[in-house]
Design a protein around this motif. Sequence first.
Motif, PDB file in Angstrom:
ATOM      1  N   ASN A  13       0.853  -1.187   0.000  1.00 31.26           N
ATOM      2  CA  ASN A  13       0.000   0.000   0.000  1.00 31.26           C
ATOM      3  C   ASN A  13       0.891   1.239   0.000  1.00 31.26           C
ATOM      4  O   ASN A  13       2.074   1.172   0.324  1.00 31.26           O
ATOM      5  N   GLU A  51      -0.003   4.005   1.705  1.00 29.71           N
ATOM      6  CA  GLU A  51      -0.527   4.848   2.771  1.00 29.71           C
ATOM      7  C   GLU A  51       0.329   4.832   4.037  1.00 29.71           C
ATOM      8  O   GLU A  51       0.243   5.738   4.859  1.00 29.71           O
ATOM      9  N   TRP A 108     -10.082   4.857   4.476  1.00 25.39           N
ATOM     10  CA  TRP A 108     -10.133   3.898   3.372  1.00 25.39           C
ATOM     11  C   TRP A 108      -9.168   4.364   2.279  1.00 25.39           C
ATOM     12  O   TRP A 108      -8.805   5.539   2.207  1.00 25.39           O
ATOM     13  N   ALA A 109      -8.765   3.424   1.448  1.00 25.69           N
ATOM     14  CA  ALA A 109      -7.837   3.746   0.362  1.00 25.69           C
ATOM     15  C   ALA A 109      -8.068   2.804  -0.804  1.00 25.69           C
ATOM     16  O   ALA A 109      -8.556   1.684  -0.634  1.00 25.69           O
ATOM     17  N   ASP A 133      -5.731   1.425  -4.105  1.00 25.00           N
ATOM     18  CA  ASP A 133      -4.447   1.393  -4.809  1.00 25.00           C
ATOM     19  C   ASP A 133      -4.624   0.608  -6.104  1.00 25.00           C
ATOM     20  O   ASP A 133      -5.384  -0.369  -6.148  1.00 25.00           O
ATOM     21  N   TYR A 167       2.538   7.376  -6.994  1.00 21.82           N
ATOM     22  CA  TYR A 167       1.596   6.878  -5.996  1.00 21.82           C
ATOM     23  C   TYR A 167       0.226   6.684  -6.644  1.00 21.82           C
ATOM     24  O   TYR A 167      -0.631   7.578  -6.581  1.00 21.82           O
ATOM     25  N   ALA A 172      -2.820   5.888  -6.192  1.00 20.63           N
ATOM     26  CA  ALA A 172      -3.746   5.596  -5.103  1.00 20.63           C
ATOM     27  C   ALA A 172      -4.553   6.835  -4.751  1.00 20.63           C
ATOM     28  O   ALA A 172      -4.155   7.972  -5.030  1.00 20.63           O
ATOM     29  N   ALA A 208      -6.917   8.087  -1.170  1.00 22.21           N
ATOM     30  CA  ALA A 208      -7.249   7.717   0.202  1.00 22.21           C
ATOM     31  C   ALA A 208      -8.031   8.831   0.873  1.00 22.21           C
ATOM     32  O   ALA A 208      -7.777  10.018   0.624  1.00 22.21           O
ATOM     33  N   SER A 209      -8.977   8.456   1.711  1.00 24.98           N
ATOM     34  CA  SER A 209      -9.760   9.463   2.432  1.00 24.98           C
ATOM     35  C   SER A 209      -8.876  10.261   3.375  1.00 24.98           C
ATOM     36  O   SER A 209      -9.170  11.405   3.703  1.00 24.98           O
ATOM     37  N   SER A 262      -6.112  11.587   2.771  1.00 27.23           N
ATOM     38  CA  SER A 262      -5.416  12.695   2.110  1.00 27.23           C
ATOM     39  C   SER A 262      -6.153  14.016   2.255  1.00 27.23           C
ATOM     40  O   SER A 262      -5.550  15.092   2.213  1.00 27.23           O
TER      41      SER A 262
END
Length: 480
Positions: free
Chosen positions: A108, A110, A392-393, A395, A410, A412, A414-415, A417
Amino acid sequence: MAIDGAPGAGLTTEQLAEEVTHLATPDLLKTPFGDFEFFDGVPKAESVPSIYDALDLLRGIDAFLTAVPGASLVAMRRGLRSAGVDAPDKIGFTDPRANSGSMFLTPNTETTYGTTFLDLKAWGPTVIEAPPQSLCVVDDFWFRYVADMGIAGPDKGAGGKYLFLPPGYDGERPGGYFTYESPTYANWVVLRALGGVPAMKQTRIYPLAEADAPRENTFINIAAVLQNTVHANDFSFFEEVAQLVAEEPVTALDPERAGTLAAIGIAHGGPFEPDEHRRALLDEAARTGAAMSRALVFAPRDPGAYFWEGSSWKNAFVGGSYEFLRNGARNLDARTQFHYFATVITPAMAHAQVGAGSAYAYTAEDADGQVLDGSATYSLRIPADPPAKNFWAVDLYDTQTRSLLQSTAYPALASLSGTVQAEDDGSYVLWFSPTAPEGKESNWIPTIPGKSWFPMVRLYGPLEPWFDKTWTLPELVKES
């Protein structure tokens, strides 16, 4: 006093003749490997080489499917060594986090990773001081679970000293440690510290013999170092496995799997030197085994591999067992499925708890059942109130390498960010295409024309709606 029973009626001559048809091999047997010829059940001389070629091919395919876990860690160690992580007191880490530059199986983007390999043969009993508030795992060289450290371990996140003993160890076992004996000398260490890099650098690894004056550890940022940690899909796969077998004790592997490997020439205490003919057969076996592994990953036939009926979203840990057990039997397909595209074995991953750990779902197809195409545009709606206590994320990964898609550093969203935009109803619509749809840049991950890809959705701290299935993921929709 013995009582003799009356003899039964037995079979008629016709019935006995019928039974023989179930026992016999015909003089000409057509198989997927060609035609085999016999004389009254005895293989003819010209068919014997073909029969053994078929057997070697079958053994090789089976060896590939069952040895993927070990080959995966041989490749992981090789890749880390190329980045300078070549001793247990050298710890590689990703600052700020993993990126798509190198080939790792489904990392991941993250969290910050730390990793190294123990060498219990060279060092003997080895101590790991786990940092507080961390999620750390030790797996043996055959990718079997040895221990959790940190939040999921016995120190419960307070930090603690862990002692790892080599196979067959009969020496002193001092107090003050959480002690584990591993079946293998090499062991993979995975570190995740919630406090990031500064917390990661509180980790200490040293021989027990140095407990009174532990050595300093070297921390190496491997985020920007190009490396390949993914095992081969051709003949060299078996060379990776042969290296593992040669290094580890006979007791490291169960007799059944050891027998499968020995049948193709990989045995403890002897060289792996197949002739050119067998080498070609094993190359074909590896490529065939890889094809089967890809079917298990991207199109599993086990209904238990899918989260919701009629959905394409799949579960990496089929059955929720870190040992891949179901009704007392090893789920061989589930084991290959996981290890072919993922890493880290721990009960905390296999069977997430409400509000703790993480849950994973992946797919490789759209709502019409078609393979995802990097040239097209797709959307995915994350329904409102994603059941994640933490975040959550999503990828994106390359279907060939099972590593992060190299469309950007990256790939991906994600929340965590804070840049992903929600819809008015609280849902999130994510976009995947070579170029961003107008006005959707904050919710977009680029893809690569001419390549396929697959997304993995992660929920960190999954909540009850995930487990009771009242919250579900819709399919990806192809827009153009």
